[in-house]
Design an enzyme around this catalytic site. Structure first.
Site, PDB file in Angstrom:
ATOM      1  N   GLU A 185       0.797  -1.230   0.000  1.00 49.01           N
ATOM      2  CA  GLU A 185       0.000   0.000   0.000  1.00 49.01           C
ATOM      3  C   GLU A 185       0.831   1.283   0.000  1.00 49.01           C
ATOM      4  O   GLU A 185       0.827   2.031   0.987  1.00 49.01           O
ATOM      5  CB  GLU A 185      -0.928   0.010   1.226  1.00 49.01           C
ATOM      6  CG  GLU A 185      -1.896  -1.153   1.268  1.00 49.01           C
ATOM      7  CD  GLU A 185      -2.834  -1.082   2.477  1.00 49.01           C
ATOM      8  OE1 GLU A 185      -2.592  -0.285   3.396  1.00 49.01           O
ATOM      9  OE2 GLU A 185      -3.816  -1.847   2.487  1.00 49.01           O
ATOM     10  N   GLU A 373      -5.326  -8.407   0.911  1.00 45.64           N
ATOM     11  CA  GLU A 373      -5.872  -8.055   2.234  1.00 45.64           C
ATOM     12  C   GLU A 373      -7.355  -7.761   2.116  1.00 45.64           C
ATOM     13  O   GLU A 373      -7.787  -7.081   1.191  1.00 45.64           O
ATOM     14  CB  GLU A 373      -5.221  -6.784   2.805  1.00 45.64           C
ATOM     15  CG  GLU A 373      -3.856  -6.977   3.370  1.00 45.64           C
ATOM     16  CD  GLU A 373      -3.323  -5.708   4.049  1.00 45.64           C
ATOM     17  OE1 GLU A 373      -4.128  -4.846   4.463  1.00 45.64           O
ATOM     18  OE2 GLU A 373      -2.099  -5.588   4.148  1.00 45.64           O
TER      19      GLU A 373
HETATM   20  O1  IFM Z   1      -3.262  -3.146   9.385  1.00 45.74           O
HETATM   21  C1  IFM Z   1      -3.334  -2.614   8.110  1.00 45.74           C
HETATM   22  C2  IFM Z   1      -2.225  -3.162   7.229  1.00 45.74           C
HETATM   23  O2  IFM Z   1      -0.971  -2.950   7.777  1.00 45.74           O
HETATM   24  C3  IFM Z   1      -2.267  -2.486   5.872  1.00 45.74           C
HETATM   25  N1  IFM Z   1      -3.589  -2.547   5.293  1.00 45.74           N
HETATM   26  C4  IFM Z   1      -4.716  -2.191   6.110  1.00 45.74           C
HETATM   27  C5  IFM Z   1      -4.660  -2.925   7.440  1.00 45.74           C
HETATM   28  C6  IFM Z   1      -5.861  -2.522   8.311  1.00 45.74           C
HETATM   29  O3  IFM Z   1      -5.853  -1.171   8.571  1.00 45.74           O
END
Ligand code: IFM
Length: 462
Positions: A185, A373
């Site tokens: 990200e 994710e």
């Molecule tokens: O915890 C984070 C992760 O590190 C990166 N993506 C979003 C998740 C939830 O906020």
């Protein structure tokens, strides 16, 4: 027999979802995701150098909820083997985790820390021993502090520092790791860390934001090229955060505001890698990024990734706002819209992930999509023998259903990873929002499988 509401959710897989699952080939990847800083702890042992998150949490305590840090976190550094055994017991056989740059190269460049390499050797070997495929992210936000002292992502030298680090990892672990993700990200670590100042290293403003964006894009692509040069058969990807964007009102001003926010949150990092340049035609306040683009960069900022990781949690509504600097647009929060939301105040809207898959799928250069994710933070209810987290279970079911729906319509989505394995350190939010399939007692480090973990394991095993 009458099933309680949580028990019913465990069986929901008998309907639409299990139909999709039945028609799915065995190659679809089901896994869980985590990251080094959020779980490992052991922040200053065995030769590890400090990262920007060690500094930020320990020196800017007011910026983190309850003044917490991840010095210990889930103590994954010592407990990784038990965690992996538990993963195997649930039937999860793909694990995405990240490497801490400062554990491998304490000063970011130069001397390598053999104990750091040895930890990830143990971790990777343990995954393989238990039949779990490692998916390794090379950068999940924890830049070595020594490099931040030289400007961090605002210093163009970072591209060399990063590719050197990548090559150390690939040379050392490439005999056992074949799935790499270069970055996690980039918009979040650059936006929150170098524009808003709410994440490490706490920098603000356009003068930090613009060079950090460009150097992150260059590093992402040069890092990927480094992997491929050393390990031509590796599967090389990178991950992008994204939110489905809608205008708040059906008026022109809000539509224009939504276009700008979509460019910023969803297009800014992927489009240059696909050879489309930065979307500054609609994002005019970021036009000055061109000052940082040097001759020859057009090629360096492109790479044909084998897959992209899509990380989606929600949708956002956008309203025109004269008072918001640069963008003239603001997000209307889920609580103020009075819609169902998680502890992060993110709206629960499963169709968002479907729309994001469709959006990324239409870029001709995207070869394959993995959901690297997706997950939710809700309160967990403790009963005598089980932790019930009905809302998380339903959230996962509904989102997976949307992912498989997109796939059944021909989208190139080939995997799904839940964020996250164990409850862990949620950055500026501290330990309060728990996203885990596994409950972590942060006093004793005891792990307890939540109902969502049981459901996910059952679902994967079919
Ligand atoms: O915890 C984070 C992760 O590190 C990166 N993506 C979003 C998740 C939830 O906020």
């Amino acid at each position: 027999m009458i099933l309680s509401e949580p028990q019913q959710s465990l069986f929901k897989g008998t309907s639409v979802l299990s139909e999709y699952k039945k028609n799915l080939d065995q190659t679809f990847v089901w896994g869980v995701s985590s990251s080094a800083y959020q779980t490992e702890g052991a922040y200053n042992v065995d030769g590890k150098g400090p990262s920007i998150w060690d500094t930020f949490t320990n020196e800017n305590k007011n910026k983190i909820k309850d003044k917490k840090n991840a010095n210990i976190a889930c103590d994954f550094y010592s407990r990784y083997e038990d965690d992996i055994k538990l993963m195997q017991a649930l039937g999860i056989n793909h694990f995405r985790f990240s490497i801490s740059w400062a554990r491998i190269i304490p000063n970011g460049v130069g001397e390598i820390n053999p104990a750091g390499l040895a930890f990830y050797d143990r971790l990777i070997d343990t995954c393989l021993k238990y039949g779990i495929t490692p998916w390794v992210t090379l950068y999940h936000w924890d830049l070595p502090q020594a490099l931040e002292n030289k400007g961090g992502w605002t210093n163009r030298e970072v591209v060399h520092w990063f590719t050197d680090y990548v090559s150390v990892c690939v040379k050392h672990f490439g005999d056992r790791v074949s799935n790499w993700m270069v970055m996690n990200e980039p918009m979040v670590f650059v936006g929150a860390g170098y524009f808003l100042g709410i994440h490490a290293p706490g920098k603000r403003g356009m003068k930090n934001f613009l060079p950090a964006i460009h150097h992150a894009v260059l590093s992402m692509c040069e890092g990927a090229r480094t992997i491929k040069a050393l390990q031509p058969n590796a599967e090389v990807g990178t991950t992008f955060s994204c939110s489905h964007i809608e205008p708040y009102r059906n008026i022109e001003k809000d539509h224009l505001a939504a276009i700008k926010v979509d460019a910023l949150l969803n297009r800014m990092f992927i489009e240059p890698t696909l050879g489309m340049g930065y979307p500054v035609d609609v994002l005019t306040p970021l036009r000055d990024i061109h000052k940082y683009i040097l001759p020859g960069d057009e090629h360096k900022m492109q790479f044909e990734f084998d897959f992209i990781g899509v990380q989606n949690y929600t949708r956002e509504f956008v309203k025109h706002s004269w008072f918001t600097p640069y963008l003239k647009a603001r997000l209307i929060s889920a609580p103020s819209r009075k819609v169902q939301h998680t502890l992060m105040n993110w709206e629960v809207y499963p169709e968002a992930i479907y729309h994001m898959i469709k959006k990324f799928d239409t870029y001709p250069g995207v070869k394959k999509i993995l959901i690297t994710e997706n997950g939710a933070a809700f309160e967990d209810k403790h009963h005598e023998t089980i932790i019930s987290d009905h809302m998380r279970t339903v959230y996962l079911q509904d989102h997976i259903e949307q992912v498989l729906k997109a796939r059944s319509e021909g989208s190139k989505v080939e995997g799904y990873f839940v964020w996250t394995w164990t409850d862990n350190f949620e950055w500026a939010e501290g330990y309060h929002p728990r996203f885990g399939l596994i409950y972590t007692d942060f006093n004793t480090q005891k792990r307890v499988v939540k109902e969502s973990g049981l459901w996910y394991g059952n679902f994967i095993r079919g």
